[in-house]
Write a protein that holds these residues in place. Structure first.
Motif, PDB file in Angstrom:
ATOM      1  N   MET B 381     -24.753  -3.725-147.776  1.00 14.42           N
ATOM      2  CA  MET B 381     -24.296  -4.218-146.480  1.00 14.42           C
ATOM      3  C   MET B 381     -24.947  -5.573-146.179  1.00 14.42           C
ATOM      4  O   MET B 381     -24.287  -6.502-145.722  1.00 14.42           O
ATOM      5  N   LYS B 384     -23.225  -8.234-148.191  1.00 15.96           N
ATOM      6  CA  LYS B 384     -21.885  -8.563-147.686  1.00 15.96           C
ATOM      7  C   LYS B 384     -21.962  -9.514-146.498  1.00 15.96           C
ATOM      8  O   LYS B 384     -21.176 -10.439-146.364  1.00 15.96           O
ATOM      9  N   ILE B 385     -22.923  -9.263-145.632  1.00 19.39           N
ATOM     10  CA  ILE B 385     -22.991 -10.048-144.402  1.00 19.39           C
ATOM     11  C   ILE B 385     -23.608 -11.425-144.641  1.00 19.39           C
ATOM     12  O   ILE B 385     -23.146 -12.421-144.100  1.00 19.39           O
ATOM     13  N   THR B 386     -24.652 -11.470-145.471  1.00 21.00           N
ATOM     14  CA  THR B 386     -25.374 -12.741-145.613  1.00 21.00           C
ATOM     15  C   THR B 386     -25.009 -13.515-146.877  1.00 21.00           C
ATOM     16  O   THR B 386     -25.307 -14.699-146.978  1.00 21.00           O
ATOM     17  N   GLY B 387     -24.417 -12.817-147.851  1.00 21.41           N
ATOM     18  CA  GLY B 387     -24.153 -13.477-149.133  1.00 21.41           C
ATOM     19  C   GLY B 387     -25.406 -13.614-149.986  1.00 21.41           C
ATOM     20  O   GLY B 387     -25.398 -14.329-150.987  1.00 21.41           O
TER      21      GLY B 387
END
Lengths: 266, 640
Positions: B381, B384-387
């Motif tokens: 997760m 996904k959000i921060t790369g």
């Protein structure tokens, strides 16, 4: 709260608009400008909606809630794929860094006979609740339980039960299936409970009842293409469907003397 | 005027609940089906209450704003649920869980409630296992435990990083079973917009069908509110986007006292804000602090990549300041320390408003596979959000609003100051004092729903002779008219600013002035700024569309209008509480080493506020419930 210095995207959106279940519906075109690549897909829609409101238009309705990939509310088909192009990802966890500047993005609701459109991108998935009501539970009243460690559960079984129980009930499996089958959703629950000792007493009844309800809701049959599992944001395995079929077959055979076959006269 | 009688049973803390269960009146099994109970909310507290009450034979009507009861925000809880099972043989007991919770709450919770919670905790785990909740297990097949902040024992049961999901699906499955049995009627996509009172008792609700827009009335013998917390008053929080205070607030306006509204939990490990468009913040479970080490560069403004900063130039500040608890210091303490580091200029990342949570040493010690087994979904997760890949570089984290300890005031029976209105879970104020320990929210929600309310509801019903009431009663009609009038007002305003614009502006005031640290000057400013924003809202908000179909902007407008009142009350409560305790930190009241400085002489009480109006002017009157500590002696909380 300084903004990111990364590149900005300008996008064309073709969004499905439909006033209600009986309305015909159509794609409408909107612009999304200066979109940060750090935004989530839903944040991009927030920006678009706020622009629509400021310009005196009706915003696009879509379901969303936790925005961290666990509640199962978000339910968009992005460029033809339920939850968009990224594997193992809900729409809310899809980020704009996955898109290119100038791209045209198609946004549609999950489409299935058993998921009627409520408005725009919002669909009615209450059929899933009714399938759960048919047998997706263990019948134990509060207060009856013995000590939690009284029954050991092999770690492998507990882990596999968890993997199946991770289903978020979003319905992407149905939207991905050419038959709009809910097999993966139903199989996940049957597998989860069927792998645990606590789930054994109702195992047969559960398989029969949940599958009967799935059929009654108007979901299609499974033809094993595997699109459901490939689309599933929680990567529920196709094996669960095999397990469900096995439970169903066993239950049908075991149940035979009690069912209408007996009435038919053996 | 409400009267605060906590109705704490007599006797030693160990005997209170057992004795009270015997002393309470019962409803005979054959009579239970004559009672209708309205349960609003389907999270852990609401779903467990609905199913348990239905199992006893009551007729339950259950309401949720989501499209399915399974999606309530409890679903997002990650880390775990505490229970004093002492399976690990590490010295845990009911008394220790009780002690840790009272101390963790910085002595602002009711001892009797907390003891009951600890006592019930073990039954919750038993019941959830029986329901098929797939908790983590060891190779021998028995349940696995981990430790959490604020405790020195391992008492947390978990299902990877999705414990809330699994517990909620368990409660939801029980509730669905009762729907099939005809004992629960489930109403989804309904939003409670008013409480209906008849002869001084809560006898029903008015709600809006969010699909058709219809205003509906529902009557019953009692109302149970389990509608969660109000963290979204800050706009950015880890709460789900639709979590709101409206159901609680409309009850508050009808006479239910609101207790300790300023007690807000700022969770130390969340993914930092990245831009102005941000719609919510994502929590990274506190369980990560079992293996992750928190640090910042020793040099201010050090912009080197974390891997280029050698150990000698890193400040593992939690381990340095709190050697005995280290990275597992409680949430309030850890959050404040992160803020201090950032305020001093040691923050990391592009914005400089973050600290590192580093798994390098744990991966070296245990291997990547072991870390992935425990935290895999959280790492994914994060990426996904921060790369960014947290196996390779430390996570960037920063505190965010996560939970609200305050809520509607309830007595020991979980009844509010309105007879018949019961409040469960995060929506009430009762068990966590000024700071909640990790893995205790799930415990409280399920304790209230599975084990407390089934007992106390019977007592309420048997102690009052309630006349039959239908939705034809004038009180229901008046309520419907009132609700419609308010909705029409939103639609007719046709102003220039969107609901989100106002919500964001409110959130900014709250975070800057009523957030992690507060002072008298800032709080006074917050009060006048919120009043101004509220009056602008009622002149200039733009709500598109119409009443009679799915219209999310209309839903949001109602919620933000209530947040605009709640925000003021939170600031007022924070201003009035001239001490620091738990999550409430006043700059003026701190020890020389920046720890919270309580004032037990003047503030060892619950602050319960009553809503008053005069024309369009809103004000609040304060009532106090004194807290007595007979078992856990008042002491300065230390985690050093």
């Amino acid at each position: 709260m300084s903004g990111s210095s990364k590149e900005k995207l300008n996008l064309k959106l073709k969004v499905w608009r439909q006033k209600g279940p009986n309305d015909k519906g159509e794609f409408m075109e909107y612009d999304a400008k200066d979109i940060s690549t750090d935004m989530s897909f839903l944040e991009m829609l927030d920006v678009m909606n706020n622009d629509l409101i400021r310009n005196g238009k009706d915003p696009v309705e879509f379901d969303h809630d936790c925005r961290e990939g666990i509640c199962g509310a978000c339910s968009l088909v992005v460029n033809g794929s339920p939850h968009g192009p990224e594997v193992a990802t809900t729409t809310c966890q899809l980020h704009m860094r996955k898109f290119k500047d100038g791209e045209t993005i198609y946004v549609e609701p999950f489409r299935a006979k058993a998921f009627p459109v409520v408005r725009d991108l919002v669909v009615d998935r209450s059929s899933f609740d009714r399938i759960q009501q048919a047998g997706g539970f263990i019948s134990v009243n509060t207060g009856n339980a013995q000590d939690a460690n009284a029954i050991a559960v092999a770690k492998d079984n507990a882990d596999a039960a968890f993997e199946a129980a991770a289903c978020i009930g979003c319905g992407a499996c149905v939207a991905a299936c050419k038959n709009a089958s809910a097999s993966l959703f139903v199989a996940a629950k049957i597998t989860h409970l069927g792998l645990l000792p606590q789930g054994q007493p109702e195992r047969d009844k559960r398989a029969l009842a949940m599958i009967a309800q799935m059929d009654a809701e108007g979901f299609g049959g499974c033809t094993n293409t595997g699109a459901c599992s490939a689309t599933c944001p929680k990567e529920i395995s196709l094996e669960t469907i095999a397990k469900m079929n096995r439970d169903y077959l066993v239950a049908t055979v075991r149940d035979r003397p009690k069912s209408e076959t007996l009435g038919a006269g053996i | 005027m409400a009267k605060l009688d906590a109705k704490i049973p007599p006797g030693s803390v160990q005997e209170k609940w057992e004795k009270h269960k015997f002393d309470m009146k019962l409803v005979n099994p054959a009579n239970k089906r004559k009672f209708d109970i309205i349960v609003v909310g389907t999270g852990l507290a609401g779903a467990s209450a609905a199913s348990s009450l239905a199992e006893l034979g009551y007729n339950v009507k259950s309401f949720c704003i989501q499209d399915s009861p399974r999606r309530a925000h409890s679903i997002a809880a990650q880390g775990g649920i505490n229970a004093a099972k002492n399976y690990p043989n590490d010295g845990d007991s009911i008394y220790r869980l009780f002690y840790d919770t009272v101390k963790g709450g910085d002595f602002r919770a009711r001892e009797a409630n907390v003891y009951r919670l600890a006592e019930i905790s073990t039954h919750i785990i038993d019941h959830c296992v029986a329901l098929g909740v797939p908790f983590a297990r060891e190779y021998g097949g028995l349940l696995s435990n981990r430790s959490f902040g604020g405790a020195q024992v391992s008492r947390t049961f978990y299902a990877r990083g999705q414990t809330g999901q699994q517990l909620l699906l368990g409660a939801y499955s029980s509730m669905m079973r009762q729907v099939a049995l005809g004992k629960v009627q489930s109403y989804d996509r309904r939003e409670m917009l008013d409480l209906v009172m008849v002869d001084g008792f809560a006898r029903g609700i008015t709600c809006r069908n969010l699909v058709t827009g219809e205003i509906e009335s529902h009557a019953g013998h009692a109302v149970v509110l389990a509608t969660g917390g109000y963290g979204n008053v800050f706009y950015l929080s880890t709460n789900a986007k639709n979590s709101n205070v409206t159901a609680s607030w409309r009850c508050h306006k009808k006479g239910a006292s609101f207790a300790n509204p300023c007690f807000t939990q700022i969770h130390p490990t969340c993914i930092p804000v990245s831009g102005d468009y941000q719609s919510k913040l994502t929590l990274m479970s506190e369980s990560l602090r079992n293996d992750g080490r928190v640090w910042v560069p020793k040099a201010k403004g050090d912009k080197r990549h974390p891997s280029e900063i050698p150990d000698a130039e890193r400040d593992y500040y939690l381990e340095r300041v709190y050697p005995s608890f280290g990275n597992l210091a409680p949430r309030d303490v850890s959050s404040r320390q992160a803020k201090f580091r950032v305020d001093e200029g040691h923050g990391v990342g592009e914005t400089g408003i973050a600290v590192y949570l580093d798994f390098r040493d744990a991966i070296k010690r245990l291997g990547q596979a072991a870390i992935s087994e425990k935290y895999g979904n959280l790492f994914e997760m994060y990426e996904k959000i921060t790369g960014e890949n947290p196996y390779r570089q430390p996570m960037r984290i920063y505190p965010a609003v996560h939970y609200t300890m305050g809520g509607l005031w309830v007595d020991y029976n979980l009844m509010s100051t309105i007879p018949g209105l019961h409040v469960l879970g995060e929506a009430n104020f009762s068990d966590h004092g000024a700071n909640r320990l990790g893995a205790s929210a799930l415990m409280q929600g399920l304790a209230d729903g599975y084990f407390v309310i089934p007992n106390t509801m019977g007592h309420f019903l048997a102690s009052n002779s309630l006349k039959p009431v239908t939705t034809e009663h004038d009180a229901f009609k008046a309520s419907r008219d009132e609700v419609k009038k308010r909705l029409d007002q939103f639609l007719h305003m046709k102003g220039k600013r969107t609901v989100d614009d106002f919500h964001r502006a409110l959130g900014h005031i709250m975070w800057q002035k009523v957030g992690m640290s507060r002072n008298a000057k800032g709080l006074k400013e917050a009060i006048s700024e919120i009043q101004k924003l509220r009056s602008e809202f009622w002149q200039d908000v733009r709500v598109p569309g119409e009443m009679n179909y799915k219209n999310e902007e209309l839903e949001k407008a109602g919620r933000v209008s209530d947040f605009l009142e709640l925000g003021e009350l939170m600031a007022l409560d924070a201003l009035t509480r001239e001490e620091s305790c738990g999550g409430h930190f006043r700059d003026e009241f701190q020890t020389p080493d920046n720890e919270a400085k309580r004032d037990d002489t003047n503030f060892c009480h619950v602050a319960a506020w009553d809503y008053k109006t005069q024309g369009s002017q809103i004000s609040w009157a304060l009532e106090k419930e004194a807290l007595e500590f007979e078992n856990v002696h008042l002491a300065t909380r230390s985690y050093k």
